[in-house]
Design an enzyme around this catalytic site. Structure first.
Site, mmCIF file in Angstrom:
data_model
loop_
_atom_site.group_PDB
_atom_site.id
_atom_site.type_symbol
_atom_site.label_atom_id
_atom_site.label_comp_id
_atom_site.label_asym_id
_atom_site.label_seq_id
_atom_site.Cartn_x
_atom_site.Cartn_y
_atom_site.Cartn_z
ATOM 1 N N GLY A 20 0.819 -1.206 0.000
ATOM 2 C CA GLY A 20 0.000 0.000 0.000
ATOM 3 C C GLY A 20 0.849 1.251 0.000
ATOM 4 O O GLY A 20 1.996 1.231 0.434
ATOM 5 N N GLY A 25 3.426 7.904 3.362
ATOM 6 C CA GLY A 25 4.331 6.779 3.495
ATOM 7 C C GLY A 25 3.901 5.571 2.685
ATOM 8 O O GLY A 25 2.930 5.599 1.932
ATOM 9 N N VAL A 26 4.659 4.490 2.874
ATOM 10 C CA VAL A 26 4.434 3.234 2.153
ATOM 11 C C VAL A 26 4.273 2.120 3.185
ATOM 12 O O VAL A 26 4.920 2.128 4.231
ATOM 13 C CB VAL A 26 5.614 2.915 1.217
ATOM 14 C CG1 VAL A 26 5.338 1.650 0.414
ATOM 15 C CG2 VAL A 26 5.895 4.085 0.290
ATOM 16 N N VAL A 27 3.407 1.145 2.882
ATOM 17 C CA VAL A 27 3.174 0.019 3.780
ATOM 18 C C VAL A 27 3.661 -1.263 3.114
ATOM 19 O O VAL A 27 3.388 -1.508 1.938
ATOM 20 C CB VAL A 27 1.678 -0.117 4.142
ATOM 21 C CG1 VAL A 27 1.472 -1.288 5.102
ATOM 22 C CG2 VAL A 27 1.155 1.168 4.757
ATOM 23 N N LYS A 40 4.726 0.168 8.260
ATOM 24 C CA LYS A 40 4.439 1.481 7.676
ATOM 25 C C LYS A 40 5.697 2.334 7.766
ATOM 26 O O LYS A 40 6.217 2.579 8.853
ATOM 27 C CB LYS A 40 3.286 2.154 8.433
ATOM 28 C CG LYS A 40 2.815 3.465 7.836
ATOM 29 C CD LYS A 40 1.591 3.976 8.605
ATOM 30 C CE LYS A 40 1.018 5.242 8.009
ATOM 31 N NZ LYS A 40 -0.195 5.701 8.758
ATOM 32 N N ASP A 134 -10.527 10.764 9.962
ATOM 33 C CA ASP A 134 -10.330 10.288 8.591
ATOM 34 C C ASP A 134 -11.001 8.931 8.401
ATOM 35 O O ASP A 134 -10.414 7.991 7.860
ATOM 36 C CB ASP A 134 -8.840 10.201 8.252
ATOM 37 C CG ASP A 134 -8.585 10.177 6.740
ATOM 38 O OD1 ASP A 134 -9.514 10.517 5.970
ATOM 39 O OD2 ASP A 134 -7.466 9.828 6.330
#
Length: 288
Positions: A20, A25-27, A40, A134
């Protein structure tokens, strides 16, 4: 279960296991001795440092069966690694928008919404209350057999009464009061976001149409013209709850606890309705 991790344990998963990607950021999928985890990775700057620290603080103190479990963090400037339990199923967003792979019924929808509401209710029941800010299908994850639902992504969380910025969250799900500079808002903004999320579960499409649109126009219509998704084609048992929950006046919206109670009391009348597949409706143009 909290534990410590090393950079060497983490970095071996960061070249091929991306699952993801978001604004901050990136997971990645990884594995520790305890089993699979989600990693994460945030690139921390002065602008994002507060957001990252807030997520860590929140996740250290929040524990609930419908909230992803926080396992560990590792700060290697300028990178911050956050380790969470791994949910081996899709997000609610993926389920909604991939009809061929993910067919579901009214019973499934109610079950998922109840569990998401349970997690949100836990945040709102703390002292002081926590506001997620969110709530949306992408931040609701499921396990492999799609029986367990958990909230994720707590970078926007704030305590009720703390200084909160406006226009925080994802525009399509943001309550009208969040758009307006200088207006203090409460946990009722999460209730509004939950209602838009629930509508998308039943419509199997994005509220207000495609993602790529002029969000300023959307904000204006939602906040000044009471624009809302159309209820045509949505199961009738949801109408009153949705209309109350996305009311333009926060004080008239139910609490998430009241929504949870209503969802648990849902009477399908006939088993055939319970088992009916949710096929979706045409993209909404909003209510004129």
């Amino acid at each position: 279960m909290r534990r410590t991790v090393t950079k060497q344990e983490i970095e071996r998963f960061l070249s091929t296991n991306e699952i993801g990607r978001g604004t901050f950021g990136v997971v990645y999928k990884g594995a520790l001795c305890d089993g699979d985890v989600a990693i994460k990775v945030l690139h921390v700057t002065e602008d994002t440092k507060e957001k990252a620290e807030r997520e860590i603080t929140t996740m250290r103190t929040v524990k609930h069966e419908n909230i992803v479990e926080f396992i560990a963090e590792l700060y290697e400037i300028p990178k911050l690694y956050l380790i969470f339990e791994f949910m081996d199923g899709p997000s609610l967003h993926q389920i909604i928008h991939n009809y061929n792979d993910h067919k579901y019924t009214n019973k499934d929808a109610i079950n998922w919404l109840i569990q998401a509401a349970e997690g949100l209710n836990h945040l709102h029941s703390l002292a002081p209350k926590l506001i997620h800010r969110d709530v949306k299908p992408k931040n609701i994850l499921l396990n492999g057999d799609k029986s367990i639902v958990k909230l994720c992504d707590f970078g926007n969380v704030r305590q009720l009464g703390s200084c909160m910025s406006n226009e925080s969250g994802t525009h399509r799900y943001m309550a009208p009061e969040v758009y307006i500079d200088g207006v203090k808002y409460t946990e009722k903004c999460d209730v509004y976001s939950f209602a838009i999320t629930a509508w998308e579960v039943y419509s199997r499409t994005n509220a207000y149409g495609p993602d790529k649109q002029n969000y300023q126009t959307l904000l204006t219509k939602v906040s000044t013209e009471d624009w809302r998704p159309l209820l045509e084609g949505i199961p009738k048992y949801t109408h009153k709850l949705l209309e109350r929950s996305w009311s333009p006046e926060p004080k008239t919206r139910p609490t998430i606890k009241e929504i949870l109670e209503d969802l648990k009391k849902t009477d399908f009348c006939e088993n055939s309705i319970r088992q009916t597949l949710i096929t979706g409706v045409s993209p909404s143009k909003g209510s004129e």
